[in-house]
Scaffold this motif. Sequence first.
Motif, PDB file in Angstrom:
ATOM      1  N   TYR A  48       0.818  -1.207   0.000  1.00  0.00           N
ATOM      2  CA  TYR A  48       0.000   0.000   0.000  1.00  0.00           C
ATOM      3  C   TYR A  48       0.854   1.261   0.000  1.00  0.00           C
ATOM      4  CZ  TYR A  48      -3.479  -3.444   1.069  1.00  0.00           C
ATOM      5  OH  TYR A  48      -4.278  -4.545   1.007  1.00  0.00           O
ATOM      6  N   ALA A  49       0.454   2.231  -0.819  1.00  0.00           N
ATOM      7  CA  ALA A  49       1.144   3.516  -0.887  1.00  0.00           C
ATOM      8  C   ALA A  49       0.723   4.431   0.255  1.00  0.00           C
ATOM      9  CB  ALA A  49       0.849   4.188  -2.228  1.00  0.00           C
ATOM     10  N   TYR A  50      -0.447   4.130   0.844  1.00  0.00           N
ATOM     11  CA  TYR A  50      -1.017   4.972   1.899  1.00  0.00           C
ATOM     12  C   TYR A  50      -1.692   4.059   2.915  1.00  0.00           C
ATOM     13  CZ  TYR A  50      -3.950   8.583   4.049  1.00  0.00           C
ATOM     14  OH  TYR A  50      -4.556   9.430   4.933  1.00  0.00           O
ATOM     15  N   TYR A  51      -1.635   4.460   4.175  1.00  0.00           N
ATOM     16  CA  TYR A  51      -2.273   3.667   5.220  1.00  0.00           C
ATOM     17  C   TYR A  51      -2.795   4.624   6.282  1.00  0.00           C
ATOM     18  CZ  TYR A  51      -3.095  -0.604   7.825  1.00  0.00           C
ATOM     19  OH  TYR A  51      -3.687  -1.671   8.448  1.00  0.00           O
ATOM     20  N   GLN A  52      -4.098   4.544   6.544  1.00  0.00           N
ATOM     21  CA  GLN A  52      -4.721   5.430   7.526  1.00  0.00           C
ATOM     22  C   GLN A  52      -5.374   4.603   8.620  1.00  0.00           C
ATOM     23  OE1 GLN A  52      -6.802   8.898   6.029  1.00  0.00           O
ATOM     24  NE2 GLN A  52      -8.483   8.509   7.462  1.00  0.00           N
ATOM     25  N   ILE A  53      -5.191   5.051   9.852  1.00  0.00           N
ATOM     26  CA  ILE A  53      -5.828   4.419  11.012  1.00  0.00           C
ATOM     27  C   ILE A  53      -6.709   5.464  11.680  1.00  0.00           C
ATOM     28  CG2 ILE A  53      -5.490   3.233  13.220  1.00  0.00           C
ATOM     29  CD1 ILE A  53      -2.598   2.595  12.171  1.00  0.00           C
ATOM     30  N   ASN A  54      -7.998   5.167  11.807  1.00  0.00           N
ATOM     31  CA  ASN A  54      -8.955   6.064  12.461  1.00  0.00           C
ATOM     32  C   ASN A  54      -9.344   5.466  13.805  1.00  0.00           C
ATOM     33  OD1 ASN A  54      -8.853   7.127   9.883  1.00  0.00           O
ATOM     34  ND2 ASN A  54     -11.060   7.343   9.675  1.00  0.00           N
ATOM     35  N   ARG A  55      -9.199   6.268  14.857  1.00  0.00           N
ATOM     36  CA  ARG A  55      -9.599   5.868  16.199  1.00  0.00           C
ATOM     37  C   ARG A  55     -10.645   6.864  16.689  1.00  0.00           C
ATOM     38  NH1 ARG A  55      -4.499   6.658  15.507  1.00  0.00           N
ATOM     39  NH2 ARG A  55      -3.063   4.908  15.350  1.00  0.00           N
ATOM     40  N   TYR A  56     -11.745   6.332  17.194  1.00  0.00           N
ATOM     41  CA  TYR A  56     -12.833   7.176  17.669  1.00  0.00           C
ATOM     42  C   TYR A  56     -13.132   6.854  19.117  1.00  0.00           C
ATOM     43  CZ  TYR A  56     -13.566   7.419  12.606  1.00  0.00           C
ATOM     44  OH  TYR A  56     -13.403   7.565  11.257  1.00  0.00           O
TER      45      TYR A  56
END
Length: 147
Positions: A48-56
């Motif tokens: 993957y060229a990009y990796y996002q982690i969202n925490r709520y």
Amino acid sequence: MSIREGMPVLTRHEGDWIGTYTLVDLEGNILDKHKSHLTCQFPETGDYAYYQINRYEWADGKREEHQFPGTFRDNKLWFNTERIEGKAWEIDDSTIILWFGYKTMPDMHLYEMIQISPCNNYRARTWHWFKKNQIFRRTLIQEERMK
């Protein structure tokens, strides 16, 4: 071309962001509000060229975490996870548009506008939620880069 070359505005989002998501109906009534911590990464290796982690996190203690790996092609960032499918592209030197749909809700999709400040420390984001091509709610997001 690498993602850093092809999407220089997105590259400015690299790092950790904290903020608040506020979900409103069409009349502006608050339906939900929670804190967020997002991590935007550009892995040097891997698929993957990009990796996002969202925490709520909600006031009642509820927590969620979601991961969004993305690929880069045709000057766009593409997502295809178990949860969503979508794409993002840059429209000027501070704005990214993201279109995505939830796989469990085929008659619904969202458009998100993401704007980063010239100093790269603040973001304003809005989601426009559509069901059967009719807007039915919005999410307002204000974020600051973690120091």
